[in-house]
Design a protein around this motif. Structure first.
Motif, PDB file in Angstrom:
ATOM      1  N   THR A 126     -20.453 -56.103 -40.612  1.00 25.84           N
ATOM      2  CA  THR A 126     -19.660 -55.777 -41.800  1.00 25.84           C
ATOM      3  C   THR A 126     -18.347 -55.157 -41.360  1.00 25.84           C
ATOM      4  OG1 THR A 126     -21.681 -55.319 -43.060  1.00 25.84           O
ATOM      5  CG2 THR A 126     -19.595 -54.500 -43.974  1.00 25.84           C
ATOM      6  N   TRP A 127     -17.254 -55.670 -41.887  1.00 27.41           N
ATOM      7  CA  TRP A 127     -15.941 -55.129 -41.535  1.00 27.41           C
ATOM      8  C   TRP A 127     -15.729 -53.772 -42.212  1.00 27.41           C
ATOM      9  CZ3 TRP A 127     -11.118 -57.246 -39.446  1.00 27.41           C
ATOM     10  CH2 TRP A 127     -11.310 -58.420 -38.716  1.00 27.41           C
ATOM     11  N   PRO A 128     -15.264 -52.761 -41.481  1.00 27.57           N
ATOM     12  CA  PRO A 128     -14.799 -51.536 -42.134  1.00 27.57           C
ATOM     13  C   PRO A 128     -13.447 -51.807 -42.795  1.00 27.57           C
ATOM     14  CG  PRO A 128     -14.403 -51.420 -39.775  1.00 27.57           C
ATOM     15  CD  PRO A 128     -15.140 -52.704 -40.014  1.00 27.57           C
ATOM     16  N   PRO A 129     -12.944 -50.867 -43.575  1.00 23.43           N
ATOM     17  CA  PRO A 129     -11.659 -51.079 -44.274  1.00 23.43           C
ATOM     18  C   PRO A 129     -10.461 -50.959 -43.349  1.00 23.43           C
ATOM     19  CG  PRO A 129     -12.485 -48.895 -44.756  1.00 23.43           C
ATOM     20  CD  PRO A 129     -13.563 -49.579 -43.968  1.00 23.43           C
ATOM     21  N   VAL A 130     -10.239 -51.981 -42.535  1.00 19.74           N
ATOM     22  CA  VAL A 130      -9.187 -51.920 -41.521  1.00 19.74           C
ATOM     23  C   VAL A 130      -7.791 -52.002 -42.117  1.00 19.74           C
ATOM     24  CG1 VAL A 130     -10.659 -52.783 -39.677  1.00 19.74           C
ATOM     25  CG2 VAL A 130      -9.396 -54.401 -41.083  1.00 19.74           C
ATOM     26  N   MET A 131      -7.608 -52.802 -43.165  1.00 16.55           N
ATOM     27  CA  MET A 131      -6.271 -52.939 -43.743  1.00 16.55           C
ATOM     28  C   MET A 131      -5.828 -51.644 -44.434  1.00 16.55           C
ATOM     29  SD  MET A 131      -5.095 -55.882 -42.977  1.00 16.55           S
ATOM     30  CE  MET A 131      -6.003 -56.094 -41.463  1.00 16.55           C
ATOM     31  N   ALA A 132      -6.789 -50.876 -44.919  1.00 15.18           N
ATOM     32  CA  ALA A 132      -6.452 -49.593 -45.538  1.00 15.18           C
ATOM     33  C   ALA A 132      -5.816 -48.651 -44.527  1.00 15.18           C
ATOM     34  CB  ALA A 132      -7.706 -48.956 -46.133  1.00 15.18           C
ATOM     35  N   CYS A 133      -6.134 -48.834 -43.250  1.00 16.20           N
ATOM     36  CA  CYS A 133      -5.542 -47.994 -42.207  1.00 16.20           C
ATOM     37  C   CYS A 133      -4.036 -48.185 -42.121  1.00 16.20           C
ATOM     38  CB  CYS A 133      -6.183 -48.302 -40.861  1.00 16.20           C
ATOM     39  SG  CYS A 133      -7.969 -48.023 -40.803  1.00 16.20           S
ATOM     40  N   TYR A 134      -3.552 -49.339 -42.559  1.00 18.52           N
ATOM     41  CA  TYR A 134      -2.120 -49.641 -42.594  1.00 18.52           C
ATOM     42  C   TYR A 134      -1.522 -49.395 -43.982  1.00 18.52           C
ATOM     43  CZ  TYR A 134      -2.433 -51.947 -38.016  1.00 18.52           C
ATOM     44  OH  TYR A 134      -2.620 -52.221 -36.675  1.00 18.52           O
ATOM     45  N   GLY A 135      -2.300 -48.813 -44.889  1.00 15.13           N
ATOM     46  CA  GLY A 135      -1.831 -48.622 -46.257  1.00 15.13           C
ATOM     47  C   GLY A 135      -1.850 -49.898 -47.068  1.00 15.13           C
ATOM     48  N   LEU A 136      -2.643 -50.880 -46.627  1.00  7.66           N
ATOM     49  CA  LEU A 136      -2.714 -52.194 -47.284  1.00  7.66           C
ATOM     50  C   LEU A 136      -4.150 -52.454 -47.726  1.00  7.66           C
ATOM     51  CD1 LEU A 136      -0.571 -54.113 -44.632  1.00  7.66           C
ATOM     52  CD2 LEU A 136       0.201 -53.376 -46.898  1.00  7.66           C
ATOM     53  N   ALA A 150     -10.066 -57.077 -49.091  1.00 13.84           N
ATOM     54  CA  ALA A 150     -10.874 -58.046 -49.839  1.00 13.84           C
ATOM     55  C   ALA A 150     -10.716 -59.466 -49.298  1.00 13.84           C
ATOM     56  CB  ALA A 150     -10.484 -58.001 -51.316  1.00 13.84           C
ATOM     57  N   LEU A 151      -9.814 -59.659 -48.355  1.00 12.25           N
ATOM     58  CA  LEU A 151      -9.592 -60.994 -47.795  1.00 12.25           C
ATOM     59  C   LEU A 151     -10.782 -61.441 -46.950  1.00 12.25           C
ATOM     60  CD1 LEU A 151      -5.878 -60.622 -46.611  1.00 12.25           C
ATOM     61  CD2 LEU A 151      -6.695 -61.965 -48.559  1.00 12.25           C
ATOM     62  N   PRO A 152     -10.942 -62.742 -46.724  1.00 15.65           N
ATOM     63  CA  PRO A 152     -11.991 -63.234 -45.815  1.00 15.65           C
ATOM     64  C   PRO A 152     -11.815 -62.665 -44.417  1.00 15.65           C
ATOM     65  CG  PRO A 152     -11.055 -65.037 -47.107  1.00 15.65           C
ATOM     66  CD  PRO A 152     -10.186 -63.848 -47.351  1.00 15.65           C
ATOM     67  N   ALA A 153     -12.910 -62.522 -43.698  1.00 11.30           N
ATOM     68  CA  ALA A 153     -12.903 -61.891 -42.387  1.00 11.30           C
ATOM     69  C   ALA A 153     -11.960 -62.595 -41.410  1.00 11.30           C
ATOM     70  CB  ALA A 153     -14.316 -61.858 -41.810  1.00 11.30           C
ATOM     71  N   LEU A 154     -11.944 -63.925 -41.425  1.00 13.04           N
ATOM     72  CA  LEU A 154     -11.102 -64.649 -40.486  1.00 13.04           C
ATOM     73  C   LEU A 154      -9.622 -64.348 -40.712  1.00 13.04           C
ATOM     74  CD1 LEU A 154     -10.980 -66.644 -38.154  1.00 13.04           C
ATOM     75  CD2 LEU A 154     -10.891 -68.511 -39.826  1.00 13.04           C
ATOM     76  N   TYR A 165      -8.874 -60.903 -39.488  1.00 11.28           N
ATOM     77  CA  TYR A 165      -8.817 -60.929 -38.019  1.00 11.28           C
ATOM     78  C   TYR A 165      -7.437 -61.402 -37.554  1.00 11.28           C
ATOM     79  CZ  TYR A 165      -9.726 -62.447 -33.217  1.00 11.28           C
ATOM     80  OH  TYR A 165      -9.662 -62.644 -31.855  1.00 11.28           O
ATOM     81  N   TRP A 166      -6.923 -62.448 -38.181  1.00 12.93           N
ATOM     82  CA  TRP A 166      -5.602 -62.954 -37.816  1.00 12.93           C
ATOM     83  C   TRP A 166      -4.526 -61.914 -38.105  1.00 12.93           C
ATOM     84  CZ3 TRP A 166      -1.073 -63.692 -40.504  1.00 12.93           C
ATOM     85  CH2 TRP A 166      -0.072 -64.395 -39.821  1.00 12.93           C
ATOM     86  N   LEU A 167      -4.587 -61.281 -39.280  1.00 10.71           N
ATOM     87  CA  LEU A 167      -3.594 -60.265 -39.636  1.00 10.71           C
ATOM     88  C   LEU A 167      -3.641 -59.083 -38.675  1.00 10.71           C
ATOM     89  CD1 LEU A 167      -3.851 -60.147 -43.538  1.00 10.71           C
ATOM     90  CD2 LEU A 167      -1.812 -60.688 -42.214  1.00 10.71           C
ATOM     91  N   LEU A 168      -4.841 -58.629 -38.367  1.00  7.62           N
ATOM     92  CA  LEU A 168      -4.981 -57.476 -37.492  1.00  7.62           C
ATOM     93  C   LEU A 168      -4.488 -57.798 -36.080  1.00  7.62           C
ATOM     94  CD1 LEU A 168      -5.976 -54.567 -37.483  1.00  7.62           C
ATOM     95  CD2 LEU A 168      -8.237 -55.408 -36.815  1.00  7.62           C
TER      96      LEU A 168
END
Length: 276
Positions: free
Chosen positions: A106-116, A121-125, A128-131
């Motif tokens: 399960t992905w943690p809220p990684v985009m929230a770390c960037y204020g996004l 809610a996006l698909p994992a893939l 992954y590309w954004l990160l």
């Protein structure tokens, strides 16, 4: 509580993050030359640096696992991976930093770390590309905390706004205590380069503390100076701080069968990561 972002503000934040990551991705680290220490800093390979290291409490596992930054924006990535490598877990390629999230159930809220946070809610893939791209704009402490937790580290995020120098000093001393598990404690510090006299690449840096010279009150700079550099704010008004990290005794982590030693014992340490 932080003010909620409007849709235009959110779009601007996303655009700037992607734009800056794209720009920074084109940068390259210095090759072949030796970085010159500021007068406040001491090169580990110098005579004085070796003297201090011999007299100091040093986390040898961490120092032996020390990674050079593969990219100017990878101070946070290299630092987190140095800690993981000291415990022989995690990926060995800094460009594969996001693989730890990709392998998670399960992905943690990684985009929230960037204020996004909406992008979580996006698909994992797609995440992954954004990160994998956003890491070229740096990685905030909150993201490093999520990354390390997936590798079975216990991680606390501390804001310098809520601390004073005495509390910071206690955490540094505890990291190099004489307890039986001292080698399994780590601190990752987010500090201002300009306060300590550095002028490389960016205004901030993230480093692990690898040693403490208690008599001279030094880590890789004078301890009070490092606190001054940590007790600062970034451009958006947020306070810098640090991660308090301890490895959990759990063999069933993402490192099993996944990590190959990336210790850099045959290369001189990066000045950005550890200079006692």
């Amino acid at each position: 509580m932080p003010r909620a972002q409007t849709v235009p503000e959110y779009v601007v934040r996303l655009f700037r993050s992607l734009r800056d990551a794209t720009r920074h991705r084109r940068l390259s680290a210095p090759v072949g030359g030796k970085l010159v220490c500021h007068s406040r800093l001491i090169d580990l390979n110098s005579q004085e640096g070796q003297r201090l290291a011999a007299e100091a409490f040093v986390n040898q596992k961490l120092v032996q696992a020390l990674l050079r930054q593969e990219h100017p924006a990878f101070c946070a990535v290299a630092s987190a991976m140095t800690v993981a490598s000291a415990e022989e877990v995690g990926p060995a390629d800094q460009k594969r930093f996001a693989d730890v999230f990709r392998k998670a159930e399960t992905w943690p809220p990684v985009m929230a770390c960037y204020g996004l946070d909406a992008l979580d809610a996006l698909p994992a893939l797609l995440k992954y590309w954004l990160l994998s791209h956003l890491q070229y704009d740096g990685a905030p402490l909150a993201l490093l905390a999520q990354w390390l937790r997936l590798l079975d580290f216990d991680v606390e995020i501390l804001s310098s706004a809520d601390l004073d120098e005495d509390a910071f000093r206690e955490d540094v001393l505890a990291t190099f205590s004489s307890s039986s598990d001292e080698s399994r404690r780590f601190l990752l510090i987010n500090y201002s380069r300009s306060v300590v006299g550095q002028r490389m690449f960016s205004g901030g840096n993230i480093v692990p503390i690898g040693g403490l010279h208690e008599k001279e009150d030094k880590v890789w700079v004078d301890l009070p100076l490092l606190w001054q550099a940590t007790h600062t704010q970034v451009g958006n008004g947020s306070w810098r701080g640090y991660l308090r990290i301890k490895k959990l005794q759990n063999p069933d982590n993402l490192g099993d069968g996944y990590h190959k030693s990336c210790a850099a014992t045959d290369a001189p340490p990066s000045i950005n990561l550890y200079v006692p």
